[in-house]
Design a protein around this motif. Structure first.
Motif, PDB file in Angstrom:
ATOM      1  N   THR A  99       1.275  -0.964  -0.277  1.00 39.10           N
ATOM      2  CA  THR A  99      -0.364   0.303  -0.580  1.00 39.10           C
ATOM      3  C   THR A  99       0.765   1.270   0.181  1.00 39.10           C
ATOM      4  O   THR A  99       0.793   2.306  -1.004  1.00 39.10           O
ATOM      5  N   ARG A 100       2.149   1.475   1.074  1.00 38.68           N
ATOM      6  CA  ARG A 100       2.257   2.603   1.052  1.00 38.68           C
ATOM      7  C   ARG A 100       3.186   2.514  -0.848  1.00 38.68           C
ATOM      8  O   ARG A 100       4.008   3.786  -1.031  1.00 38.68           O
ATOM      9  N   LEU A 101       3.723   1.424  -1.087  1.00 33.33           N
ATOM     10  CA  LEU A 101       4.897   1.680  -2.293  1.00 33.33           C
ATOM     11  C   LEU A 101       3.608   1.754  -3.730  1.00 33.33           C
ATOM     12  O   LEU A 101       3.761   3.422  -4.718  1.00 33.33           O
ATOM     13  N   LEU A 102       2.241   1.778  -3.531  1.00 33.17           N
ATOM     14  CA  LEU A 102       1.609   2.490  -4.251  1.00 33.17           C
ATOM     15  C   LEU A 102       1.639   3.755  -4.217  1.00 33.17           C
ATOM     16  O   LEU A 102       1.315   4.956  -5.114  1.00 33.17           O
ATOM     17  N   MET A 103       1.361   4.512  -2.784  1.00 31.94           N
ATOM     18  CA  MET A 103       0.969   5.712  -2.900  1.00 31.94           C
ATOM     19  C   MET A 103       2.413   6.335  -3.128  1.00 31.94           C
ATOM     20  O   MET A 103       1.991   7.348  -3.351  1.00 31.94           O
ATOM     21  N   LEU A 104       3.456   5.665  -2.542  1.00 31.79           N
ATOM     22  CA  LEU A 104       4.628   6.526  -3.362  1.00 31.79           C
ATOM     23  C   LEU A 104       4.640   6.615  -5.060  1.00 31.79           C
ATOM     24  O   LEU A 104       5.057   7.475  -4.596  1.00 31.79           O
ATOM     25  N   GLY A 105       4.363   6.130  -5.557  1.00 29.67           N
ATOM     26  CA  GLY A 105       4.477   5.899  -6.671  1.00 29.67           C
ATOM     27  C   GLY A 105       2.664   7.364  -7.506  1.00 29.67           C
ATOM     28  O   GLY A 105       3.917   8.061  -8.338  1.00 29.67           O
TER      29      GLY A 105
END
Length: 527
Positions: A99-105
């Motif tokens: 989820t955090r990686l999606l947000m970071l993207g």
């Protein structure tokens, strides 16, 4: 199509009539979306590409994140018997990382667009200061209001990741949240959870709300056109020739810019909130009598409120409680002592906030230094609090008549001094001009007629002075009564109507139009 143009006023009038006369309440958001995109189209059709990409990126991220979290929860529920506490924790940590990686993207794309469009030439200019062969600047578009709508989408993405809001499944409704035209020019920076409450199903037509919105719009135009756009003429003259206008003139710059910036910025916000109120939509307040603040911390709780809370919620708090910061805090307390150690992470987080605040305001070093100077003053004030407490404990000045006035004047002068960075737009020159007030003040220069050579006549100063007094008295009423002056007027509607007529007439008669005046751009339009 600028706020101060006749075309914009006609645009709003036609929109309001069509909005209430031909559209059911639950379908009005579609008209607002068309109006918002049209507003942006008239500014520059190319801007629609940037705002569209930003909105689409945040929208897709939100849907993907919410669906992923729903599947994750469903999987945990369906397989709860096969998980022990350790494996369950491991699974949650792994999926949370996704989820955090999606947000970071999403953040990298949207903040990347902001960085490239707004700061590329700033980086090139900085690099050229130490290169023998300078790099060429890039001819790049900076979309109107990009800092405002980017921050709105960033906060939306972070809140989705945190699970504090539900994703908007209708892309066009989400696009309206991003592009809602009254706040595109200069904010406020709205949060989805606040604006969405009335944006998609606005309040029904109410004569009182429309009346309140109209008088607030008129009040905004009064401050912008009668005061701000009049004073800017003298300000341009004073700051264009710093060698000629120094010493006492710098103090004049401070006073004029304090009035001009306040009336320009709050005038634009008044128009924004007033338009939204006419349309039955609630937009957050962005100012709360900042010039009545008794210290700089209070000032920033009252000035550009939505920006301050944004930086606090999305930079200060996440940074200060991040794992690395908590480790640093523990190490600092152990090796530097509790007194110093507990300050380290606060100082670093606060430094990051004010550095970002300065950079957000503009791609120039004077904005960066301005932000860091605010940091220095706030931290110094915080460190001196025990000394203040001892001083007031001994002399008990807090209870003395007039001491509150002293605190307000002190804060006003301090903040006006820091605003000189925005006036002269050069770090070295700003310090030089500030210093000149103390070694070449020569107050007599202000009474030899030279102030009438700045592009303003005696009548201009009189009009601006009377208008500033009116703004001050209305603000003083709110400060003392803690009430909206419109409530007082509305109790006697003929008085309310007379006030609208007087505001309209005085703006038309005394507004700053014609040669030498610029009744077009708002200061924060550049952001």
């Amino acid at each position: 199509m600028l706020f101060t143009s006749v075309e914009f006023i006609v645009f709003i009038a036609v929109l309001t009539v069509v909005y209430y006369a031909f559209f059911p309440r639950n379908e009005r958001w579609g008209l607002l979306l068309v109006a918002s995109l049209a507003f942006y189209w008239f500014a520059d059709p190319r801007y629609l590409i940037f705002i569209g990409v930003t909105a689409l990126t945040a929208y897709i991220f939100a849907i993907c994140t919410e669906d992923y979290n729903a599947k994750r929860k469903a999987y945990l529920k369906a397989n709860k018997d096969s998980f022990d506490s350790e494996s369950k924790k491991k699974y949650k940590n792994t999926t949370a990382r996704v989820t955090r990686l999606l947000m970071l993207g999403a953040l990298l794309i949207n903040l990347g667009i902001l960085a490239v469009t707004k700061y590329t030439n700033f980086v090139i200019d900085t690099m050229n200061s130490w290169r023998t062969e300078p790099l060429s600047f890039v001819n790049i578009i900076v979309p109107m209001g990009i800092s405002f709508y980017t921050f709105q989408t960033v906060s939306y993405s972070i809140d989705i990741c945190r699970g504090t809001i539900k994703a908007q499944r209708n892309f066009f409704k989400f696009l309206l949240f991003v592009s809602f035209f009254p706040q595109l020019v200069q904010g406020p920076i709205s949060r989805y959870e606040d604006l969405s409450k009335t944006l998609y199903e606005p309040k029904p037509y109410a004569f009182k709300h429309v009346s309140y919105g109209i008088i607030r719009i008129l009040w905004g135009y009064f401050k912008k056109l009668v005061i701000a756009d009049r004073l800017v003429v003298a300000l341009k003259t004073l700051t264009a020739s710093p060698d000629e206008y120094k010493g006492a003139y710098v103090f004049v710059v401070m006073m004029l810019y304090a009035a001009q910036l306040y009336c320009d910025f709050t005038g634009g916000i008044d128009i924004t909130i007033g338009i939204a109120q006419v349309l039955g939509i609630t937009v957050k307040e962005n100012f709360n009598l900042p010039y009545f603040s008794k210290n700089i911390k209070e000032y920033w709780n009252r000035w550009h409120i939505t920006m301050g809370t944004w930086f606090t919620d999305y930079i200060f708090y996440p940074l200060s409680v991040s794992p690395n910061m908590l480790k640093l805090s523990k190490w600092s307390r152990q090796h530097l002592g509790n007194a110093v150690g507990k300050r380290v992470t606060v100082y670093i987080s606060c430094f990051a906030v004010w550095l970002a605040t300065g950079i957000w305001h503009g791609a120039a070093w004077h904005f960066v230094v301005w932000g860091l100077m605010n940091f220095v003053v706030i931290m110094a004030s915080q460190e001196l609090e025990p000394l203040y407490a001892k001083f007031h404990g001994k002399f008990a000045l807090k209870n003395k008549p007039g001491y509150a006035v002293f605190e307000i004047l002190r804060t006003f002068l301090l903040m006006s001094s820091l605003k000189l960075f925005d006036c002269y737009r050069d770090v070295g020159l700003t310090f030089k001009m500030f210093g000149s007030m103390f070694y070449t003040f020569n107050i007599g220069k202000l009474f030899n007629g030279s102030l009438l050579e700045l592009g303003l006549t005696g009548a201009d100063y009189a009009v601006a002075g009377i208008a500033v007094i009116i703004v001050f008295l209305v603000s003083l009423y709110k400060y003392r009564k803690n009430a909206d002056f419109r409530d007082f007027l509305y109790k006697n509607y003929p008085l309310f109507l007379l006030s609208c007529i007087l505001l309209l007439a005085s703006t038309l008669v005394f507004g700053a139009y014609g040669q030498g005046f610029d009744a077009s751009q708002f200061i924060y339009n550049q952001f």
